[in-house]
Motif scaffolding. Structure first.
Motif, PDB file in Angstrom:
ATOM      1  N   SER A  64      -6.373  -3.263  -8.920  1.00 36.50           N
ATOM      2  CA  SER A  64      -5.060  -2.816  -8.456  1.00 36.50           C
ATOM      3  C   SER A  64      -4.318  -3.929  -7.738  1.00 36.50           C
ATOM      4  N   LYS A  68      -0.683  -5.214  -8.714  1.00 35.46           N
ATOM      5  CA  LYS A  68       0.392  -5.203  -7.721  1.00 35.46           C
ATOM      6  C   LYS A  68       1.041  -6.574  -7.582  1.00 35.46           C
ATOM      7  N   THR A  71       3.292  -7.103 -10.714  1.00 34.40           N
ATOM      8  CA  THR A  71       4.525  -6.326 -10.732  1.00 34.40           C
ATOM      9  C   THR A  71       5.429  -6.646  -9.547  1.00 34.40           C
ATOM     10  N   ILE A  73       4.789  -6.129  -6.255  1.00 30.28           N
ATOM     11  CA  ILE A  73       4.636  -5.312  -5.047  1.00 30.28           C
ATOM     12  C   ILE A  73       4.004  -6.134  -3.927  1.00 30.28           C
ATOM     13  N   LEU A  74       3.012  -6.932  -4.284  1.00 29.63           N
ATOM     14  CA  LEU A  74       2.347  -7.777  -3.289  1.00 29.63           C
ATOM     15  C   LEU A  74       2.649  -9.246  -3.554  1.00 29.63           C
ATOM     16  N   GLN A  75       2.677 -10.010  -2.491  1.00 24.81           N
ATOM     17  CA  GLN A  75       2.885 -11.450  -2.619  1.00 24.81           C
ATOM     18  C   GLN A  75       1.514 -12.131  -2.693  1.00 24.81           C
ATOM     19  N   ARG A  92      11.595  -9.831  -8.525  1.00 29.28           N
ATOM     20  CA  ARG A  92      11.058  -8.480  -8.677  1.00 29.28           C
ATOM     21  C   ARG A  92      12.058  -7.496  -9.284  1.00 29.28           C
TER      22      ARG A  92
ATOM     23  N   ASP B 100       5.269   1.397  -2.854  1.00 32.86           N
ATOM     24  CA  ASP B 100       5.058   0.818  -4.194  1.00 32.86           C
ATOM     25  C   ASP B 100       6.090   1.250  -5.223  1.00 32.86           C
ATOM     26  N   LEU B 103       9.380  -0.329  -4.803  1.00 31.58           N
ATOM     27  CA  LEU B 103       9.391  -1.761  -5.102  1.00 31.58           C
ATOM     28  C   LEU B 103       9.414  -2.008  -6.605  1.00 31.58           C
ATOM     29  N   LEU B 104       9.020  -0.997  -7.392  1.00 27.69           N
ATOM     30  CA  LEU B 104       8.981  -1.165  -8.843  1.00 27.69           C
ATOM     31  C   LEU B 104      10.313  -0.826  -9.500  1.00 27.69           C
ATOM     32  N   TYR B 255       4.238  -6.408   3.825  1.00 24.75           N
ATOM     33  CA  TYR B 255       3.744  -5.149   3.256  1.00 24.75           C
ATOM     34  C   TYR B 255       2.415  -5.362   2.544  1.00 24.75           C
ATOM     35  N   ASN B 259      -4.367   1.827  -1.365  1.00 32.02           N
ATOM     36  CA  ASN B 259      -4.663   2.840  -2.382  1.00 32.02           C
ATOM     37  C   ASN B 259      -4.981   4.177  -1.772  1.00 32.02           C
TER      38      ASN B 259
END
Lengths: 332, 265
Positions: A64, A68, A71, A73-75, A92, B100, B103-104, B255, B259
């Motif tokens: 995951s 992330k 996509t 969501i996370l750096q 993004r 999440d 952000l998508l 951020y 999960n």
């Protein structure tokens, strides 16, 4: 054409640690201690356009976290990611028009409203034209067979029905890449199969690239041409599913129950358990025929019940470790 | 820039309609919450009425002025939470890794998050303020127009404060305590007469807990309009919005997703 390229990707989290009990809590308040946890270690991979890739590993392997980062969501802590030529951490929003994502545990549908309302809202979030949107909804409704679910509030749908609607929702804006994170988690066998068929249709009809994570060996066998296995944040194996199956997924477990007691002596099989009425055997399908084994077992007595299953993914991975003798610390 | 603003306004309008229909799914609950809030707030009118039948003015305010700051604060709070209901849940959403899905999506993250949820009982706060204002002030088109405008500016200030305090969750993990503390301060400061604050507290209500810009300056402007003061109010609102937006953007870099399905906190 490469649609995703990842080079030397790393992600580490700083986690606050404390000793046990109240004393530990007090100590942590005065002088907090931290530990670096590396969720993803030096991952490099490439995905071709139109490919269906399985990204697999046990819980906590870093699947995951990788999705992330892909996509946006996370750096990432370090490393380079290109998805459709864009850097997700920077572009993004631009990237989001071309990718679709389904997280098995997180819903993008409004719980209290019927899916059709969420579809319309999502279509407008992606700035689709009204006509194009209703055409797209009609098309997805047909292939996902969700016609009669569209006007029922999501809270009243079963998990399988909801997942079908979730996947349809992620495809509204015709993304080029779809990230599916554990789409079959918690589903029964029949629904699982249906979801797999849908994913197959999707990749065939629209040439959509699919990046799938799962810890269900069945998903991988049926859907993907190539699998990347990760564990403890590192890539353990990156090869075709055909090879994977031949080398590591050739074990089948047969559970068989008889109406009378039987004896397995004389059969050249690896017996895992034998309790008179019930027998559990492991078969290596690369050196013997499942068909022959089953018919031999059937001859032993009147069969009440029989199941043939794959060993769990954890076992397959530990098989890979033994085979490649890497990752000396074994499996968590 | 203008195009972007238009897109965001359209998004807010879309979510508004959407949330309203979601709230209507539970008709009974919607009506009970709305009227319950009106009833709850009305209890305070009685308290002030008793007080003012013994004293003429408090801090330069009569019964009418106190009721006007009450009605502006209430309607502004209601309006803010009807349109930006998730601003109050933001800290929780950050801690649970619920950002999440926002952000998508190809929309401004902050506006997308706060506008996507609503608080049903906020309708009660909005109506309560409107009714109360009309009763104590009578119907005066200019006053009503100003009142509505100040509800909007007040709503923007309140939403900003909620976002800033909730955004602290990116840095300290759990910001719910500090959020309810600051919100409590903000509401308390904005529903008591301006004249009772002096020195240090006066500085506070014009700066870090900007209650003056929610209700006190508006009531001054309704009583006698002053263009300079009006511009000061607008400038303060814009400054708060800008600061809020940048502060959230800075926090968002930290951020950490997650999960979590259910967790003990």
């Amino acid at each position: 054409m490469k649609i995703i390229t990842v080079e030397n990707l790393n992600k580490s989290f700083r986690v606050k640690t404390k000793e046990q009990g109240l004393r530990g809590s007090l100590k942590a308040m005065l002088s907090p201690t931290y530990r670096e946890v590396q969720a993803v270690k030096d991952i490099s991979l490439e995905v071709d356009k139109g490919e269906v890739l399985a990204f697999i590993g046990p819980n906590g392997a870093g699947k995951s976290t990788t999705i992330k980062m892909l996509t946006g969501i996370l750096q990432p802590t370090s490393g380079d990611i290109r998805v459709l030529g864009l850097n997700p951490a920077i572009d993004r929003r631009k990237l989001s028009y071309s990718i679709g994502t389904v997280f098995g545990q997180k819903s993008q549908l409004w719980f209290h409203l019927p899916p059709i309302d969420s579809f319309n809202l999502l279509g407008r979030i992606y700035e689709m034209e009204t006509k194009a949107l209703s055409r797209r909804i009609a098309y997805l409704t047909e292939i996902f067979e969700i016609e009669e679910l569209l006007d029922i509030p999501v809270r009243k749908l079963s998990l399988g029905q909801r997942i079908r609607c979730e996947i349809a929702a992620s495809l509204l804006h015709s993304p080029e890449i779809v990230f599916l994170d554990e789409p079959t988690i918690g589903l029964d066998v029949v629904v699982k199969q249906k979801i797999r068929d849908l994913i197959k249709t999707l990749s065939k009809e629209s040439q959509t690239t699919i990046f799938l994570t799962s810890h269900d060996a069945g998903d991988i066998e049926q859907l993907c041409k190539r699998a990347i296995i990760i564990n403890h944040g590192q890539i353990v194996l990156n090869e075709s599913v055909k090879n994977l199956k031949y080398n590591y997924m050739n074990q089948k477990v047969i559970d068989i129950k008889y109406s009378d007691e039987v004896s397995v002596e004389g059969l050249a099989l690896k017996v895992l358990k034998s309790k008179g009425y019930a027998i559990k055997v492991e078969v290596d399908s690369s050196d013997c025929d499942i068909d022959t084994v089953v018919s031999n077992l059937m001859k032993l007595g009147k069969v009440v019940d029989i199941t043939i299953s794959d060993p769990p993914l954890e076992e397959i991975i530990s098989g890979i470790y033994q085979h490649n003798s890497i990752g000396g610390d074994g499996l968590a | 820039m203008l195009m972007e603003a238009k897109k965001n306004l359209r998004l807010i309008a879309m979510y508004f309609k959407f949330n309203l229909s979601a709230a209507m799914e539970y008709r009974g609950s919607f009506l009970i919450q709305t009227f319950g809030m009106i009833l709850n707030n009305s209890a305070f009118i009685y308290f002030w009425w008793i007080l003012f039948s013994n004293i003429d003015s408090i801090g330069g305010y009569g019964f009418r002025e106190v009721m006007i700051i009450w009605s502006i604060s209430s309607s502004a709070y209601g309006l803010g939470l009807i349109f930006f209901g998730n601003s109050i849940k933001l800290s929780n959403m950050i801690a649970k890794g619920e950002l999440d899905s926002y952000l998508l999506q190809p929309k401004d993250v902050l506006i997308n998050i706060i506008a996507s949820g609503t608080i049903v009982s906020a309708w009660g706060d909005l109506f309560y303020g409107l009714i109360l204002f009309t009763i104590v002030n009578g119907f005066n088109p200019i006053h009503t127009l100003l009142f509505l405008l100040f509800c909007v500016t007040g709503a923007l200030v309140i939403t900003s404060i909620l976002i800033i305090t909730n955004t602290l969750a990116f840095f300290i993990g759990d910001a719910q305590g500090i959020t309810s503390l600051i919100t409590e301060f903000l509401i308390t400061f904005s529903i008591y007469p301006e004249g009772i604050y002096s020195g240090f507290t006066k500085l506070i209500i014009f700066t870090i807990i900007p209650a003056a810009f929610i209700s006190h300056i508006p009531v001054r402007l309704i009583n006698s309009f002053n263009p300079q003061l009006f511009l000061l109010l607008l400038a303060a609102v814009v400054a708060w919005l800008l600061f809020t937006y940048l502060f959230f953007k800075w926090g968002l870099k930290r951020y950490e997703s997650g999960n979590l399905i259910v967790n003990k906190l």
